[in-house]
Design a protein around this motif. Structure first.
Motif, PDB file in Angstrom:
ATOM      1  N   TYR A  32      83.855  29.886 139.316  1.00 22.13           N
ATOM      2  CA  TYR A  32      83.614  31.227 138.813  1.00 22.13           C
ATOM      3  C   TYR A  32      84.975  31.769 138.360  1.00 22.13           C
ATOM      4  O   TYR A  32      85.980  31.590 139.038  1.00 22.13           O
ATOM      5  N   PHE A  34      87.391  35.014 136.715  1.00 22.96           N
ATOM      6  CA  PHE A  34      87.503  36.468 136.675  1.00 22.96           C
ATOM      7  C   PHE A  34      88.822  36.870 136.026  1.00 22.96           C
ATOM      8  O   PHE A  34      89.825  36.168 136.117  1.00 22.96           O
ATOM      9  N   TYR A  36      91.119  40.435 136.366  1.00 19.41           N
ATOM     10  CA  TYR A  36      91.301  41.747 136.974  1.00 19.41           C
ATOM     11  C   TYR A  36      92.502  42.429 136.329  1.00 19.41           C
ATOM     12  O   TYR A  36      93.451  41.776 135.873  1.00 19.41           O
ATOM     13  N   LEU A  44      92.779  46.624 142.318  1.00 21.23           N
ATOM     14  CA  LEU A  44      92.363  45.719 141.257  1.00 21.23           C
ATOM     15  C   LEU A  44      91.000  46.129 140.716  1.00 21.23           C
ATOM     16  O   LEU A  44      90.075  46.396 141.474  1.00 21.23           O
ATOM     17  N   LEU A  46      87.913  44.915 138.119  1.00 17.39           N
ATOM     18  CA  LEU A  46      87.362  43.767 137.406  1.00 17.39           C
ATOM     19  C   LEU A  46      87.150  44.110 135.937  1.00 17.39           C
ATOM     20  O   LEU A  46      86.523  45.105 135.602  1.00 17.39           O
ATOM     21  N   LYS A  49      83.838  38.641 134.021  1.00 22.01           N
ATOM     22  CA  LYS A  49      83.642  37.472 134.873  1.00 22.01           C
ATOM     23  C   LYS A  49      82.802  36.450 134.121  1.00 22.01           C
ATOM     24  O   LYS A  49      81.995  36.792 133.239  1.00 22.01           O
ATOM     25  N   PHE A  51      80.284  33.138 135.068  1.00 15.71           N
ATOM     26  CA  PHE A  51      79.632  32.295 136.070  1.00 15.71           C
ATOM     27  C   PHE A  51      78.982  31.082 135.404  1.00 15.71           C
ATOM     28  O   PHE A  51      79.101  29.964 135.876  1.00 15.71           O
ATOM     29  N   PHE A  90      95.471  39.900 136.088  1.00 19.17           N
ATOM     30  CA  PHE A  90      95.371  38.729 136.941  1.00 19.17           C
ATOM     31  C   PHE A  90      94.117  37.937 136.600  1.00 19.17           C
ATOM     32  O   PHE A  90      93.016  38.496 136.535  1.00 19.17           O
ATOM     33  N   ASN A 100      83.127  33.144 147.557  1.00 23.27           N
ATOM     34  CA  ASN A 100      83.807  33.982 146.567  1.00 23.27           C
ATOM     35  C   ASN A 100      85.220  34.361 146.946  1.00 23.27           C
ATOM     36  O   ASN A 100      85.743  35.380 146.509  1.00 23.27           O
ATOM     37  N   LYS A 101      85.874  33.563 147.777  1.00 19.28           N
ATOM     38  CA  LYS A 101      87.301  33.776 148.008  1.00 19.28           C
ATOM     39  C   LYS A 101      88.014  33.543 146.685  1.00 19.28           C
ATOM     40  O   LYS A 101      87.783  32.548 146.018  1.00 19.28           O
ATOM     41  N   LEU A 102      88.867  34.461 146.346  1.00 15.79           N
ATOM     42  CA  LEU A 102      89.546  34.383 145.068  1.00 15.79           C
ATOM     43  C   LEU A 102      90.916  33.742 145.201  1.00 15.79           C
ATOM     44  O   LEU A 102      91.675  34.058 146.113  1.00 15.79           O
ATOM     45  N   PHE A 104      94.218  33.658 142.927  1.00 16.39           N
ATOM     46  CA  PHE A 104      94.764  34.415 141.810  1.00 16.39           C
ATOM     47  C   PHE A 104      95.912  33.672 141.133  1.00 16.39           C
ATOM     48  O   PHE A 104      96.672  32.937 141.771  1.00 16.39           O
TER      49      PHE A 104
END
Lengths: 114, 116
Positions: A32, A34, A36, A44, A46, A49, A51, A90, A100-102, A104
């Motif tokens: 996924y 993103f 930001y 931050l 959004l 995104k 998917f 970012f 969904n741990k991001l 960066f």
């Protein structure tokens, strides 16, 4: 391990000019994706995104990004930059099953010249 | 509430003291994340809570860091025996339960921690 690269630490553009911020990721499957934005002293927000599906995604504030699997890239674009777009941007990825741990990128600081 | 709320917004502490940072997620959000933003390390994942499941602590940098989430809502990040390298902005985020399509994480304004 997954990683995200934003090769441009600083970018300066003139107001009204077009913008492209680069983002490349390293991951074994399609994550996924993103973008930001962070204004000074702010959290931050959004922008957009990805998917699945259409590889060109539209976001808020006139931004768009295109996912290119062959290049492992997810570059952010805007056709005409406004002075209020000056901020830090970012790119981030999350992988399926990871809650969904991001992860960066290091960020790109955008300066807009009037 | 309308958004993710973090307190305090700023915290200055002496080296060696313990600090607690608080996060109030958006009502109804079952997932809660802590991240750290520092000059040298960028934005780093620290810990993730999802409902009543055991938290994912894989990002905590040392055993001086811990976090809990009470009643599936408010979370507290505790740093014991603070060191100067702990100086950073600590960001909290929440989201609906991550599903097959993923969901957006909403971030708070952060707590700026300065260890002197």
């Amino acid at each position: 391990a997954q990683s995200v690269t934003q090769p441009d630490i600083h970018i300066t553009v003139s107001e009204g000019a077009s913008l492209e911020l680069r983002c490349n990721y390293s991951y074994g499957a399609t994550p996924y994706l993103f973008w930001y934005v962070q204004s000074p002293g702010q959290g931050l927000q959004l922008l957009l995104k990805y998917f699945s599906g259409d590889t060109l995604v539209q976001g808020i504030k006139g931004f768009e990004a295109e996912f290119k699997r062959s290049q492992s890239s997810f570059n952010l674009r805007k056709p005409s930059v406004h002075w209020s777009d000056a901020a830090e941007y970012f790119c981030a990825v999350a992988f399926t099953g990871g809650g969904n741990k991001l992860t960066f990128g290091t960020g790109t600081q955008l300066k807009v010249e009037l | 509430g309308a958004g993710v709320s973090q307190s305090p917004s700023n915290k200055v502490t002496e080296k060696g003291k313990d600090v607690e940072l608080r996060c109030d997620p958006i009502s109804g959000h079952t997932a809660l994340y802590w991240y750290r933003q520092s000059l040298g390390q960028g934005l780093e994942f620290l810990i993730y809570f999802q409902g009543n499941s055991a938290p994912d602590k894989s990002g905590l940098p040392s055993d001086r860091f811990s976090a809990e989430r009470t009643g599936g809502s408010v979370s507290t990040l505790t740093i014991q025996r603070t060191q100067q390298e702990d100086s950073a902005v600590y960001l909290c985020a929440s989201s609906l339960r991550p599903g097959a399509g993923g969901t957006e994480a909403f971030f708070g304004q952060g707590t700026r921690l300065t260890v002197v």
